[in-house]
Design a protein around this motif. Structure first.
Motif, PDB file in Angstrom:
ATOM      1  N   THR A 342       0.841  -1.191   0.000  1.00 12.02           N
ATOM      2  CA  THR A 342       0.000   0.000   0.000  1.00 12.02           C
ATOM      3  C   THR A 342       0.878   1.242   0.000  1.00 12.02           C
ATOM      4  N   PHE A 343       0.258   2.415  -0.117  1.00  8.50           N
ATOM      5  CA  PHE A 343       1.016   3.659  -0.048  1.00  8.50           C
ATOM      6  C   PHE A 343       1.755   3.772   1.290  1.00  8.50           C
ATOM      7  N   ALA A 344       1.060   3.440   2.389  1.00  9.09           N
ATOM      8  CA  ALA A 344       1.673   3.582   3.710  1.00  9.09           C
ATOM      9  C   ALA A 344       2.857   2.632   3.883  1.00  9.09           C
ATOM     10  N   ARG A 345       2.664   1.368   3.518  1.00 10.42           N
ATOM     11  CA  ARG A 345       3.746   0.391   3.682  1.00 10.42           C
ATOM     12  C   ARG A 345       4.907   0.715   2.751  1.00 10.42           C
ATOM     13  N   LEU A 347       5.704   3.672   1.578  1.00 11.49           N
ATOM     14  CA  LEU A 347       6.370   4.894   2.030  1.00 11.49           C
ATOM     15  C   LEU A 347       7.317   4.603   3.183  1.00 11.49           C
ATOM     16  N   ARG A 348       6.920   3.713   4.099  1.00 11.77           N
ATOM     17  CA  ARG A 348       7.821   3.322   5.193  1.00 11.77           C
ATOM     18  C   ARG A 348       9.117   2.720   4.639  1.00 11.77           C
ATOM     19  N   VAL A 360       4.605  10.712  -3.402  1.00 12.15           N
ATOM     20  CA  VAL A 360       3.560   9.762  -3.040  1.00 12.15           C
ATOM     21  C   VAL A 360       2.354  10.063  -3.918  1.00 12.15           C
ATOM     22  N   ILE A 363      -2.395  10.734  -0.945  1.00  9.99           N
ATOM     23  CA  ILE A 363      -2.615  10.519   0.486  1.00  9.99           C
ATOM     24  C   ILE A 363      -4.085  10.179   0.665  1.00  9.99           C
ATOM     25  N   GLU A 367      -2.829   6.926   8.061  1.00  8.75           N
ATOM     26  CA  GLU A 367      -1.496   6.346   8.218  1.00  8.75           C
ATOM     27  C   GLU A 367      -0.519   6.940   7.204  1.00  8.75           C
ATOM     28  N   THR A 368      -0.943   7.016   5.934  1.00  4.99           N
ATOM     29  CA  THR A 368      -0.074   7.609   4.915  1.00  4.99           C
ATOM     30  C   THR A 368       0.189   9.072   5.218  1.00  4.99           C
ATOM     31  N   ALA A 372       3.886  10.657   5.879  1.00  2.00           N
ATOM     32  CA  ALA A 372       4.354  11.717   4.993  1.00  2.00           C
ATOM     33  C   ALA A 372       4.747  12.954   5.790  1.00  2.00           C
ATOM     34  N   SER A 384       3.030  15.161  -2.872  1.00  2.00           N
ATOM     35  CA  SER A 384       1.903  14.242  -2.923  1.00  2.00           C
ATOM     36  C   SER A 384       0.643  14.964  -3.393  1.00  2.00           C
TER      37      SER A 384
END
Length: 532
Positions: A342-345, A347-348, A360, A363, A367-368, A372, A384
């Motif tokens: 996912t975007f959140a995973r 991005l980490r 990104v 958003i 979480e994302t 960010a 983003s």
């Protein structure tokens, strides 16, 4: 006026000075017969075969004395055929009219065959548009022609909408829906959707639930052009009269060419606004957001920004859904939610990959947004997009997500809200002087002065009056006073007053400036923006 063996009334058959005046009357007496001589072949050989009122076939071209050409036409048209010399402009008009008249049921028919699997499980099909199809299925020919017509029109989306009597076919051109044809049989309409499901590897037996899929086409538009690969994302939705289909078209070869020339000015940004966006994008850290509704060009703007700041000195990583433009020197990661990316995973993981600048794609969740903001506060520049109607609604979106407001405004450098406004067709736009009632209806001052133009419509713009779009924007620059106002939950009126005093120009004002320069119309101004 007959041309026989390359002679016109005993003179040379090539008389360009006479033909433009003489040929239009002759054109009115003839109708192209695309069944005898398909448009694909006419485009390739530059010869049109037309039938006059008496049923006589005429071969119309600019090189009627070319023996090899005459033999090639004669082999394909066994009926008695007479030749006539025409001027190049006249021939071009015939061909343009043929292409313009070609719709989903048109005469230029492709052949679609499965070539094998592509990436992500999507099958790749080959579509030949410059040869006559040997396909005998009416449904396959119809769908092939529909896809070709959408590609030729450079539509971003193709809509197949079931009705009580059949199906309506529409394109999305420059952000607006344009009808292009209809199917007068419900049975054929159902078969069209079934054929589309087969191409996208969907369940043809399921008609009560939505389905999503994709397929690819390898397209060769003419004998002289190369083969390019086009992606189609397919969404099937049950409706009152059957099933509707929407195809999102992604022509990667065209996008790759556009990516090389991406710039903020090229997207339509005014020079002053482009300079502000560049300044925000070149900051060493912080968060830059581009906002607007779906289809407003947010992601393309971010690509232009990344392209301009990509000088090779920084590590730039993007995470997108999907990756639309291929950018040299940039690490691009596609989201894969089925596999858990996912975007959140993503991005980490990106932040552990030593980036300097991160893009990104969107958003979407708290979480994302939190990650960010933290990345922007720890020395990274984060670019983003987020869905909001204007720059002032972005704060409300973050609050709705439950994001820590202090961290968000501390990280935020600026917000760019944008829309895409259709540009008037340069071939048919006409000067226009609005009346007082026109100005009042548009909520414009009665003393408004400018180069007002109106849309007319011509073959160049497919009768819409518009061709191409440009970005208009409003930009909110963050400063300490504005941060204090947001954190202390000041009223929207106070926030807007400070932003206007600091030089923020609203979307409506940017759109009006475009109209007053004669680049767009009052109708488009009211379609794209709201009056305050």
């Amino acid at each position: 006026m007959d041309v026989v063996d390359g002679q016109l009334n005993g003179k040379s058959a090539f008389m360009p000075d006479l033909m433009p005046d003489l040929m239009p009357d002759f054109m009115l007496e003839c109708t192209p017969d695309w069944r005898v001589w398909p448009l694909a072949r006419a485009l390739r050989l530059r010869v049109v075969v037309a039938r006059d009122e008496r049923g006589q076939l005429w071969a119309l071209g600019t090189q009627v004395d070319d023996v090899l050409l005459r033999e090639a036409v004669a082999r394909s048209v066994p009926q008695p055929l007479r030749w006539r010399q025409v001027h190049e402009d006249t021939l071009a008009l015939w061909l343009a009219q043929g292409e313009q008249a070609f719709e989903a049921r048109g005469a230029l028919l492709g052949s679609t065959t499965t070539e094998g699997s592509g990436e992500g499980g999507a099958h790749v099909h080959a579509l030949s548009v410059d040869t006559i199809t040997r396909e005998t299925s009416q449904v396959v020919r119809l769908l092939d022609a529909t896809l070709f017509d959408a590609l030729k029109a450079q539509a971003s989306d193709l809509h197949l909408e079931s009705t009580a009597t059949g199906m309506v076919i529409r394109h999305r051109l420059d952000g607006v829906m344009v009808p292009v044809g209809d199917v007068g049989s419900r049975e054929v309409a159902e078969q069209l959707v079934s054929r589309l499901k087969v191409m996208a590897e969907l369940d043809i037996g399921e008609r009560r639930l939505p389905q999503d899929g994709r397929f690819k086409l390898r397209v060769q538009q003419s004998a002289d052009s190369g083969v390019r690969e086009v992606d189609f994302r397919v969404s099937i939705m049950p409706s009152s009269f059957g099933e509707d289909a929407v195809l999102r078209i992604l022509d990667r070869s065209r996008l790759s060419e556009e990516a090389q020339a991406l710039s903020l000015e090229g997207l339509g940004f005014d020079a002053d606004d482009a300079a502000v966006v560049r300044r925000l994008a070149r900051k060493p850290y912080g968060l830059l957001l581009v906002t607007g509704p779906t289809g407003s060009g947010k992601t393309t703007t971010l690509y232009a920004v990344v392209q301009e700041i990509n000088d090779g000195a920084d590590k730039i990583i993007t995470i997108e859904d999907p990756v639309e433009y291929q950018l040299g020197g940039v690490v691009q990661i596609p989201v894969n939610e089925k596999k858990g990316l996912t975007f959140a995973r993503g991005l980490r993981s990106i932040l552990r990959h030593d980036p300097d600048r991160v893009m990104v794609g969107e958003i979407r969740d708290a979480e994302t947004a939190q990650i960010a903001s933290q990345a922007a506060l720890t020395g990274h520049l984060v670019l983003s997009t987020i869905h909001a109607n204007n720059v002032f609604d972005v704060v409300g979106r973050f609050m709705h997500m439950g994001v820590d407001l202090y961290n968000m405004v501390s990280a935020l450098n600026g917000v760019v809200a944008q829309r895409l406004m259709r540009k008037l067709c340069v071939h048919c736009a006409q000067p226009w002087q609005p009346t007082g009632s026109d100005l009042r209806a548009a909520q414009l001052p009665l003393d408004s002065q400018g180069r007002f133009m109106r849309a007319v419509g011509c073959p160049h713009c497919r009768g819409t009056g518009y061709r191409g779009r440009k970005a208009i924007s409003e930009i909110l620059l963050m400063d300490d006073t504005l941060r204090d106002l947001i954190v202390t939950r000041a009223s929207l009126i106070q926030v807007k007053a400070h932003a206007r005093a600091s030089g923020t120009r609203l979307l409506r004002e940017a759109a009006l400036a475009t109209v007053l320069r004669g680049e767009s119309s009052i109708d488009e101004l009211n379609r794209v923006t709201l009056a305050e």
